[in-house]
Motif scaffolding. Structure first.
Motif, PDB file in Angstrom:
ATOM      1  N   ALA A 105       0.837  -1.199   0.000  1.00 27.09           N
ATOM      2  CA  ALA A 105       0.000   0.000   0.000  1.00 27.09           C
ATOM      3  C   ALA A 105       0.872   1.249   0.000  1.00 27.09           C
ATOM      4  N   ASP A 106       0.389   2.281  -0.701  1.00 22.39           N
ATOM      5  CA  ASP A 106       1.148   3.528  -0.736  1.00 22.39           C
ATOM      6  C   ASP A 106       0.361   4.642  -0.044  1.00 22.39           C
ATOM      7  N   LEU A 107       0.937   5.827  -0.048  1.00 25.44           N
ATOM      8  CA  LEU A 107       0.324   6.956   0.650  1.00 25.44           C
ATOM      9  C   LEU A 107      -1.069   7.270   0.123  1.00 25.44           C
ATOM     10  N   GLY A 108      -1.260   7.144  -1.192  1.00 24.52           N
ATOM     11  CA  GLY A 108      -2.566   7.454  -1.765  1.00 24.52           C
ATOM     12  C   GLY A 108      -3.669   6.584  -1.213  1.00 24.52           C
ATOM     13  N   MET A 109      -3.381   5.314  -0.952  1.00 21.46           N
ATOM     14  CA  MET A 109      -4.394   4.431  -0.376  1.00 21.46           C
ATOM     15  C   MET A 109      -4.763   4.880   1.022  1.00 21.46           C
ATOM     16  N   ARG A 110      -3.758   5.250   1.801  1.00 22.67           N
ATOM     17  CA  ARG A 110      -4.057   5.727   3.162  1.00 22.67           C
ATOM     18  C   ARG A 110      -4.883   7.004   3.123  1.00 22.67           C
ATOM     19  N   ARG A 122      -8.122   2.045   9.231  1.00 20.18           N
ATOM     20  CA  ARG A 122      -7.061   3.042   9.343  1.00 20.18           C
ATOM     21  C   ARG A 122      -5.753   2.345   8.984  1.00 20.18           C
ATOM     22  N   MET A 123      -4.814   3.094   8.424  1.00 19.38           N
ATOM     23  CA  MET A 123      -3.618   2.449   7.918  1.00 19.38           C
ATOM     24  C   MET A 123      -2.346   3.170   8.340  1.00 19.38           C
ATOM     25  N   GLN A 124      -1.343   2.400   8.693  1.00 21.11           N
ATOM     26  CA  GLN A 124       0.040   2.856   8.647  1.00 21.11           C
ATOM     27  C   GLN A 124       0.707   2.071   7.522  1.00 21.11           C
ATOM     28  N   VAL A 125       1.470   2.748   6.672  1.00 17.62           N
ATOM     29  CA  VAL A 125       2.046   2.098   5.501  1.00 17.62           C
ATOM     30  C   VAL A 125       3.572   2.122   5.569  1.00 17.62           C
ATOM     31  N   SER A 126       4.173   1.027   5.120  1.00 20.35           N
ATOM     32  CA  SER A 126       5.632   0.946   5.032  1.00 20.35           C
ATOM     33  C   SER A 126       6.117   1.126   3.597  1.00 20.35           C
ATOM     34  N   LEU A 127       5.198   1.062   2.638  1.00 20.28           N
ATOM     35  CA  LEU A 127       5.453   1.179   1.202  1.00 20.28           C
ATOM     36  C   LEU A 127       6.152  -0.056   0.647  1.00 20.28           C
ATOM     37  N   ASN A 128       7.329  -0.391   1.166  1.00 17.65           N
ATOM     38  CA  ASN A 128       8.089  -1.523   0.647  1.00 17.65           C
ATOM     39  C   ASN A 128       9.083  -1.963   1.716  1.00 17.65           C
ATOM     40  N   MET A 129       9.789  -3.060   1.462  1.00 18.04           N
ATOM     41  CA  MET A 129      10.675  -3.659   2.463  1.00 18.04           C
ATOM     42  C   MET A 129      12.125  -3.572   2.008  1.00 18.04           C
TER      43      MET A 129
END
Length: 405
Positions: A105-110, A122-129
């Motif tokens: 998930a990216d910022l736009g989804m949040r 509600r979301m906290q996102v890491s974007l990638n690993m």
């Protein structure tokens, strides 16, 4: 301002890890009172039902519905975001009102969820690993093909890095792109083409750089980690260990002392084994790693050592929408039902830094509530007993009878 009273339910009190009957008064999306005989403008009849705080899943991948690399490689690029919207709705209907997305998930989804454009937790996102070259997140395969479950795009930077200075820049890129948490693989994994869980990835100076740069931005580091890689992550300041197989006593003692969280994702192992039984194809070395992990007792020993536990599933390895199966597995691996619920509520909220406003049913917190049939302390088949889900006091899944008072 409308005052809504949820009347006659049995509430799970996350602070005391017990349950008792009480009413809940909600105004403007916030809990304003908990007690007996409360009055309001609108009443939600919860007689015979349990009420839980909105539940957390601290390890999901919302843009993914499978790990079939060949199938994913043939899908249109933007389809992942529609998959994400569908999985967000499934997760919310399961009573999970807050998640930590562990890559995808990216910022736009949040932002879309925050603005009410799509229903979801509600979301906290890491974007990638973050991955070292040849590490768990490196999309290179021995065939020399590159098959990436999470291909980079402007909102999801590429993540293969080596050395402290590359890591410094990459963490800053992730922060710039909107990451709420930094994720790293400090060991191999089960389904990647590289080494297994016993192989540590990244050196101490590299992990320390990640943690230092994340801290400078006010963020924490979550580490996909097993064995020696978990020990290195704990030693260098990671906030949580994800999956956590092959954890020795020294690592568990450090985790308990430093209050480093374990997010065991037990249901992911169940999901992988079901996938294999259904005929999904995995390379022989991946099958061997999955088989070797089956008898790991790290979770049970972590409970005995006093390590804090937070619930996470690693969905879609176990399907989105079936998140609460994890509660049953937590109980099977050493937690009491009330403690398993705590792992999915107040413990998870503390891990994510949200415990001031979420994680328990008390005045001054957001009115994220889950109404369930029967005893709220009974976690068996809890996902099938969800009657209604509320976010900020608004029904977002299911329905209950309401009346004007």
């Amino acid at each position: 301002m409308t005052r809504t009273v949820f009347r006659g339910g049995t509430l799970y009190d996350a602070a005391s890890r017990s349950a008792d009957r009480a009413d809940i008064a909600v105004e403007d999306g916030w809990i304003v009172d908990v007690g007996s005989g409360l009055d309001g403008d609108v009443e939600v009849d919860c007689t015979g039902s349990g009420i839980l705080p909105g539940l957390f899943d601290c390890h999901v991948h919302l843009t993914m519905s499978s790990t079939d690399l060949f199938g994913i490689a043939q899908e249109p690029f933007s389809l992942q975001f529609y998959e994400g919207a569908l999985n967000m709705a499934k997760t919310l209907a399961a009573g999970v009102t807050t998640v930590r997305d562990a890559a995808g998930a990216d910022l736009g989804m949040r932002v879309a969820q925050e603005r009410g454009m799509i229903p979801g937790p509600r979301m906290q996102v890491s974007l990638n690993m973050l991955s070292q070259t040849g590490g768990h997140g490196d999309p290179w395969w021995p065939s020399t093909c590159v098959m990436d479950l999470l291909p980079p795009h402007p909102g999801r930077p590429p993540i293969v890095v080596d050395g402290p200075e590359e890591i410094r820049r990459k963490v800053r890129e992730l922060v710039r792109a909107g990451a709420d948490v930094i994720k790293v693989a400090t060991s191999g994994g089960l389904v990647s083409s590289g080494g297994g869980p016993e192989f540590a990835h990244f050196r101490d100076d590299e992990i320390a750089m990640m943690v230092g740069e994340a801290t400078a931005a006010g963020l924490h580091v979550m580490a996909h980690a097993h064995g020696a890689g978990a020990k290195a992550a704990v030693r260098n300041g990671a906030r949580s260990i994800e999956h956590g197989h092959q954890l020795d006593d020294e690592t568990l003692a450090m985790m308990a002392e430093r209050r480093v969280w374990l997010v065991p994702t037990l249901s992911s192992g169940i999901g992988l084994r079901r996938s294999i039984e259904s005929g999904d194809q995995y390379p022989s070395h991946v099958l061997a790693k999955i088989e070797e992990s089956a008898g790991d007792d790290s979770m049970r020993r972590a409970v005995e050592a006093g390590v804090p536990i937070a619930m996470g599933t690693d969905a879609p390895l176990h399907p989105h929408g079936e998140n609460l199966v994890e509660l049953e597995l937590l109980v099977e691996n050493g937690l009491r039902p009330a403690d398993a619920l705590h792992a999915a509520t107040l413990s998870a909220a503390e891990l994510m830094g949200l415990d001031r406003t979420l994680g328990s049913i008390e005045p001054g917190k957001r009115a994220d509530l889950v109404v369930v049939d029967g005893d709220p302390l009974d976690v068996d088949h809890l996902g099938k007993r969800i009657r209604a889900v509320y976010q900020d006091g608004r029904a977002v899944a299911g329905a209950r009878r309401t009346s004007d008072t």
